[in-house]
Every structure is written in structure tokens, then in C-alpha cells.
Design an enzyme around this catalytic site. Sequence first.
Site, PDB file in Angstrom:
ATOM      1  N   SER A  76       0.866  -1.169   0.000  1.00 32.34           N
ATOM      2  CA  SER A  76       0.000   0.000   0.000  1.00 32.34           C
ATOM      3  C   SER A  76       0.902   1.218   0.000  1.00 32.34           C
ATOM      4  CB  SER A  76      -0.888   0.013   1.246  1.00 32.34           C
ATOM      5  OG  SER A  76      -1.480   1.285   1.442  1.00 32.34           O
ATOM      6  N   SER A 104      30.628  44.905  -5.162  1.00 26.12           N
ATOM      7  CA  SER A 104      29.694  45.986  -5.445  1.00 26.12           C
ATOM      8  C   SER A 104      29.737  46.345  -6.922  1.00 26.12           C
ATOM      9  CB  SER A 104      30.046  47.221  -4.607  1.00 26.12           C
ATOM     10  OG  SER A 104      29.250  48.323  -4.968  1.00 26.12           O
ATOM     11  N   LYS A 113      35.432  46.970  -3.289  1.00 26.23           N
ATOM     12  CA  LYS A 113      34.682  46.415  -2.164  1.00 26.23           C
ATOM     13  C   LYS A 113      34.566  44.890  -2.314  1.00 26.23           C
ATOM     14  CE  LYS A 113      30.542  47.439   0.588  1.00 26.23           C
ATOM     15  NZ  LYS A 113      29.987  46.113   0.818  1.00 26.23           N
TER      16      LYS A 113
END
Length: 477
Positions: free
Chosen positions: A137, A315, A321
Site C-alpha cells: 500500500s 559591489s 569592495k
Amino acid sequence: MRIESDSLGQLNIPQSTYYGIHTQRALNNFPISKASTHPELIRAFIEIKQAAAQTNATSGNLNRSVAKHIVSATKILLNQPIDTTMFPISDIQGGAGTSTNMNVNEVIANLALEKVGRQRGDYQFIHPNDHVNMGQSTNDTYPSAGKIALIRLLAPLLNELTQLIDALGNKADEFSTTYKMGRTQLQDAVPMTLGNSFHAWLKPLLRDNLRIQSARDSLYYLNMGGSAIGSGINVSYHYQVHIVPNLAGITKLPLKQAHDLFDATQNLDSFVALSGTLKTLAVNLSKIANDLRLLSSGPRSGLLEINLPAKQAGSSIMPGKVNPVIPEVVNQVAFEYFGFDATVTAAAEAGQLELNAFEPIVFKSLFTGIEHLTAAMATLRINAIDGITSNKNRLAQDIDLSVSFATAMAPIVGYQLAAKMAKESLRTGKSLRQIAEKKNCFTPEELAHIFKVEDIVINARTPEHGLVLHAPEQKNS
């Protein structure tokens, strides 16, 4: 096109597909997720069908020739990558997983039919329900397949967790004599080593490792043979005794028969327990990521105690950065898992009576969460931890200017006088040592001890990364 029938009527099925009418109805009814059922869940289901056919054949309930063809079809499927065109149903579905179970039944039946020269859909010879699904099942096969899939997905996660722990341990050793200021509530506390930080990060991960392994152990118990609601209806005694050992042989996993097949919870508590341990891992990983971002902040106006490997420009507008992108992605994976855990908890709680209908979303959450946590730990180790360096000059400067040495003064001159000297140091900009020397309240030997950072940081490194407790010296009488 071929026409297939079920209790609801007839449906046209593309002739090129191996799946049948139940799968087609699921495709029509559940256009929810673009992701199909996880390949590991499908693979486990196919293994269950193979074990079931072999067991039913030896019990005498399934014609041996039919069983042979079913087993042959499962072996073909298991010897190749899972084909999502054969198993296309959304990983979010109604019906407690019945659609996935029937999808596997249909594909195996049609592949077996094709191999013996029959047309796909010619189910009078090999039937998805009567033959492939015999003794089963969705109630017992779906959670059992999910457990097998989880066990396999946890193996790379535990391996990656071990490697991350080792990487943190290597850095703890590397920085065992690199002194820095400890902080509580983001304020200066007392000196420590940078190695202590890495040691503090790895210890919770060691506990996570043990908790995850413990939660995994409960997954080895399967309720195969329980059939519908655990009642064992339409299942022979021979099948109940032999299905799990046969499945263990196929999967090469130490699977065990659950003692109580009539378990209405379907072991949902084991999934909740596993999810809880993974949530704790996510919490600990996110805490490490938070600390790494803070300790590497700068490069001029932050703490800048450590340097993370530069991985990409940070960035689109600020030249030069560089952002802590690796800890950031680890944080996000952790946030995602917090949601997965809430989903697993809600789905388990919402189950009613003899079946939980929401296991598909439980497995989707756990499968995705495990894979993402595994990948997050790998990128954290490879792209961050392994390449971390320290800024020793910055760390030494912080210690020299710190008033934390007042803590070591307090046992000698008392808390109030030590606090008064600390405040004077902060107000005047003079070092605490200058203030202390001016007060003439310490002997030269006491000053040497108070400001010797090696003596302050008494928890020296050991192979176990633990605290060394020094017994007081015995005085000669």
C-alpha cells in the site's frame, strides 16, 4: 495515443510514455512545483518493488514468470540515472504519495511488458496494481521509500560535516597562540586566543554529528508488510517476515522490521526528530557565519581580526569592495531550513487518524534541506574556513589598549579600585598599565603577571582543545 481506464473513466495517454493513467491524472491535478519527485525517493521505490516481487514469488502468490519480468524491469531502471520523463510528477502532491507509488508501478509494468514483446498498457499480462503493487500500500511503501532516501542523503551530509569539523580543528591549532580580545555582548571581555574561537565553533558541530546519527538510526525501521493502515490486509505471513530482509539485501542497508506495523503516525515523529537535529545544525552554521562576518568586518572601520578569502567583487558601484559572500550564503541556507523545519512540524501535526496525507511535503522539505545544508558546509569549508588568515598586529593592538586586565587586578586590589583604574584609562587614553604603575598598589611581580597575556589565557591548547586545569603548587612545610 493509447487509451487507459480506471475507476473514474478513460484517458488518452501518450504512446511514448512508460507511465499510465494514474500518473497522467496526477500531472493534470498537481501542476504545483516545477521539481519532480526526488530521484532518491524513486530509486528506493523501485528497490521496494523488486524486493516485493521476489518475496511474493517465493511465497507462491505471484507467478514466477511475472515476478521475473518485474525484477528485470527494476534492474534496468536501477542501472541508469532516474529519468524524470518517466517519473515527472510534482514533488508536492495530494494523495499521501499514492501518485508516486502508482507512477513507479506503471513504469515498471510497462517496461516489463515491452521487454516481453507486449504493448504498453496491456495490463492483463503484467498489471501495475495486481502484480507490481502486490502486498503493498502507499501507506507502507511511501514512508519506507522516504526513509531509505533520507538515509542515503544523510551520508554525504555527515561526511561534509566531519570535514568541516576537521577544518575548524586545523584552524584552532593554527591559531592556538594568536591572542585576541574576547567579547561578551559585543563589549571587550578578557583575552583569549583566536584558536579558542574555532574550537568553540567546532564543539557544537560535534554534538550535531552525534544527534543526526542518532536520529538517522530510527529511519532503519520500516513498516513494510503493514499494507493499508498497518492492518496487513492482503499480505501473506511469508511476505511480512521476508520483505524487509530482502529489501535490505537489495539496498545494502541494515534495514529492520518495525515491531508495530499498525502505527498510525507512520513514524512521522522520526521525521520531526531528524528535522529538529538538522535545524540545530542550521542554527550553529548560521552562528559561525555571523561571527565570521563580524570578525572580518572592515577593512578600515570594522573589527578586521581575520581575513576571509576574497571570492568576488562586492559591489557594482563601489570599486574594491569585497563582501563576505560565503558566510552570507550559509546564513541564507540556514534561514531556509528554519522554514523547512516549520513545514515538517506542521505537516506531521496535521496528520489525522490512520494516515498522514502530507508526507510529500515532509520529504520535499527534508530532501531539499539536507542537500542545501551539505552544499553550504562544503562551500564554507573550501571557500572560507580553509583560507582564513589572522591580522596579528590588529589583535595585539586591541589587547595592548584593552582595560580587560582590570579583571586580573580585582583579586589583588578589589573590584572597585580595579574598575576605577579601568575608567581612568578610558577617560585619559593612557594604558591601564600606566595607570596601575602610577597607583603603586602592585609589586613588579604582580604587574608582570597581570599583563602577561599568556597567563591570563589559561585555557591552553590540548589535542582535545580543552581547558587545562593547573593544580596549585604544594608548599613545603
